[in-house]
Design a protein around this motif. Structure first.
Motif, PDB file in Angstrom:
ATOM      1  N   ARG A   1     -16.387  -4.748  50.806  1.00  0.00           N
ATOM      2  CA  ARG A   1     -17.180  -4.100  49.940  1.00  0.00           C
ATOM      3  C   ARG A   1     -18.721  -4.536  49.714  1.00  0.00           C
ATOM      4  O   ARG A   1     -19.401  -3.855  49.827  1.00  0.00           O
ATOM      5  CB  ARG A   1     -16.451  -4.563  48.355  1.00  0.00           C
ATOM      6  CG  ARG A   1     -17.100  -4.135  47.317  1.00  0.00           C
ATOM      7  CD  ARG A   1     -16.547  -4.682  46.078  1.00  0.00           C
ATOM      8  NE  ARG A   1     -16.947  -4.253  44.737  1.00  0.00           N
ATOM      9  CZ  ARG A   1     -17.265  -4.761  43.608  1.00  0.00           C
ATOM     10  NH1 ARG A   1     -16.494  -5.849  43.541  1.00  0.00           N
ATOM     11  NH2 ARG A   1     -17.725  -4.062  42.722  1.00  0.00           N
TER      12      ARG A   1
ATOM     13  N   ARG B   1     -14.694   0.514  55.593  1.00  0.00           N
ATOM     14  CA  ARG B   1     -13.085   0.487  55.228  1.00  0.00           C
ATOM     15  C   ARG B   1     -12.501  -0.691  55.733  1.00  0.00           C
ATOM     16  O   ARG B   1     -12.831  -1.500  56.492  1.00  0.00           O
ATOM     17  CB  ARG B   1     -12.570   1.714  56.097  1.00  0.00           C
ATOM     18  CG  ARG B   1     -12.877   3.003  56.087  1.00  0.00           C
ATOM     19  CD  ARG B   1     -12.347   4.117  56.686  1.00  0.00           C
ATOM     20  NE  ARG B   1     -12.722   5.503  56.420  1.00  0.00           N
ATOM     21  CZ  ARG B   1     -12.358   6.321  56.918  1.00  0.00           C
ATOM     22  NH1 ARG B   1     -11.181   6.388  57.770  1.00  0.00           N
ATOM     23  NH2 ARG B   1     -12.473   7.601  56.425  1.00  0.00           N
TER      24      ARG B   1
ATOM     25  N   VAL C   1      -8.632   1.699  52.725  1.00  0.00           N
ATOM     26  CA  VAL C   1      -9.449   1.734  51.459  1.00  0.00           C
ATOM     27  C   VAL C   1     -10.848   1.537  52.097  1.00  0.00           C
ATOM     28  O   VAL C   1     -11.296   1.170  52.873  1.00  0.00           O
ATOM     29  CB  VAL C   1      -9.352   0.425  50.651  1.00  0.00           C
ATOM     30  CG1 VAL C   1     -10.163   0.374  49.271  1.00  0.00           C
ATOM     31  CG2 VAL C   1      -7.700   0.344  50.339  1.00  0.00           C
TER      32      VAL C   1
ATOM     33  N   PHE D   1     -15.008   1.706  50.757  1.00  0.00           N
ATOM     34  CA  PHE D   1     -16.053   1.326  49.916  1.00  0.00           C
ATOM     35  C   PHE D   1     -17.378   2.116  49.954  1.00  0.00           C
ATOM     36  O   PHE D   1     -17.844   2.291  51.395  1.00  0.00           O
ATOM     37  CB  PHE D   1     -16.317  -0.043  49.847  1.00  0.00           C
ATOM     38  CG  PHE D   1     -15.194  -0.804  49.409  1.00  0.00           C
ATOM     39  CD1 PHE D   1     -14.593  -1.106  48.199  1.00  0.00           C
ATOM     40  CD2 PHE D   1     -14.296  -1.307  50.539  1.00  0.00           C
ATOM     41  CE1 PHE D   1     -13.684  -1.749  47.602  1.00  0.00           C
ATOM     42  CE2 PHE D   1     -13.108  -2.092  50.073  1.00  0.00           C
ATOM     43  CZ  PHE D   1     -12.838  -2.232  48.782  1.00  0.00           C
TER      44      PHE D   1
ATOM     45  N   LYS E   1     -14.766   1.767  45.105  1.00  0.00           N
ATOM     46  CA  LYS E   1     -13.880   2.479  46.105  1.00  0.00           C
ATOM     47  C   LYS E   1     -14.042   4.048  46.131  1.00  0.00           C
ATOM     48  O   LYS E   1     -13.697   4.588  44.931  1.00  0.00           O
ATOM     49  CB  LYS E   1     -12.439   1.905  45.650  1.00  0.00           C
ATOM     50  CG  LYS E   1     -11.524   2.257  46.781  1.00  0.00           C
ATOM     51  CD  LYS E   1     -10.027   1.657  46.159  1.00  0.00           C
ATOM     52  CE  LYS E   1      -9.679   2.455  44.821  1.00  0.00           C
ATOM     53  NZ  LYS E   1      -9.462   3.771  44.837  1.00  0.00           N
TER      54      LYS E   1
ATOM     55  N   ILE F   1      -6.667  -3.266  43.873  1.00  0.00           N
ATOM     56  CA  ILE F   1      -8.046  -2.759  44.169  1.00  0.00           C
ATOM     57  C   ILE F   1      -8.519  -1.658  43.311  1.00  0.00           C
ATOM     58  O   ILE F   1      -7.831  -0.609  43.489  1.00  0.00           O
ATOM     59  CB  ILE F   1      -8.451  -2.477  45.727  1.00  0.00           C
ATOM     60  CG1 ILE F   1      -7.950  -3.446  46.589  1.00  0.00           C
ATOM     61  CG2 ILE F   1      -9.840  -1.816  45.906  1.00  0.00           C
ATOM     62  CD1 ILE F   1      -7.862  -3.132  47.733  1.00  0.00           C
TER      63      ILE F   1
ATOM     64  N   GLY G   1     -13.987  -1.134  42.996  1.00  0.00           N
ATOM     65  CA  GLY G   1     -14.048  -1.949  44.293  1.00  0.00           C
ATOM     66  C   GLY G   1     -13.581  -3.496  43.787  1.00  0.00           C
ATOM     67  O   GLY G   1     -13.233  -4.248  44.766  1.00  0.00           O
TER      68      GLY G   1
END
Length: 158
Positions: free
Chosen positions: A54, A65, A109, A111, A117, A145, A149
């Motif tokens: 993040r 990612r 995931v 960001f 996210k 999460i 984020g």
């Protein structure tokens, strides 16, 4: 007349028997403490990697990612830019977890540049538990999460 000093054979055998009994009681609980410390360490490393992804997305101004290696966090994870975790796009890699099982319902995931996210939609749950976790025991951990984020860990049942 001389005074004998030291232990007799019987006293020594009784002392060894008492130590053996104490060890038989203490070792199982000590291994439980080691397992819990290992779980805490893994979850903290995973949270640090999610937060790192993040932060890097905000710093670099491009998508970053957090990806489970082979679709399973127990095999490790990678923080990277771009689509794949290879070469220059890899920012941080983490190796496989010893004696742990992980439950993952996502491929990655992502960001965005604001630290939000962006993929996948909805909240993401990452689960990790000891390989020998009895059903109902509160030894597993779940990392959530949120869409903002933010990531947080909680205890959960196996």
């Amino acid at each position: 007349m001389s005074v004998a000093r030291g232990f007799t054979l019987i006293e020594l055998m009784i002392s060894i028997a008492i130590v053996a009994i104490l060890l038989a009681v203490a070792v199982p609980s000590f291994t439980e403490v080691i397992l819990q410390n290992r779980m805490t360490s893994y979850v903290n490393e995973m949270l640090a990697s999610v937060n790192y992804a993040r932060t890097e997305a905000i710093k670099r101004g491009l998508p970053v990612r957090f990806t489970a290696v082979g679709g399973n966090l127990a095999q490790g994870w990678c923080v990277h830019t771009g689509v794949a975790c290879d070469g220059a796009t890899a920012l941080r890699r983490h190796e496989a977890l010893d004696n742990m099982a992980a439950v993952v319902a996502f491929a990655f995931v992502e960001f965005d540049r604001r630290g939000m996210k962006s993929q996948p939609a909805g909240d993401v749950l990452l689960g990790i538990k000891p390989a020998t976790c009895a059903a109902g025991a509160q030894k597993a951990r779940t990392i959530t999460i949120l869409g903002t984020g933010r990531a947080a860990a909680t205890r959960s049942a196996c």
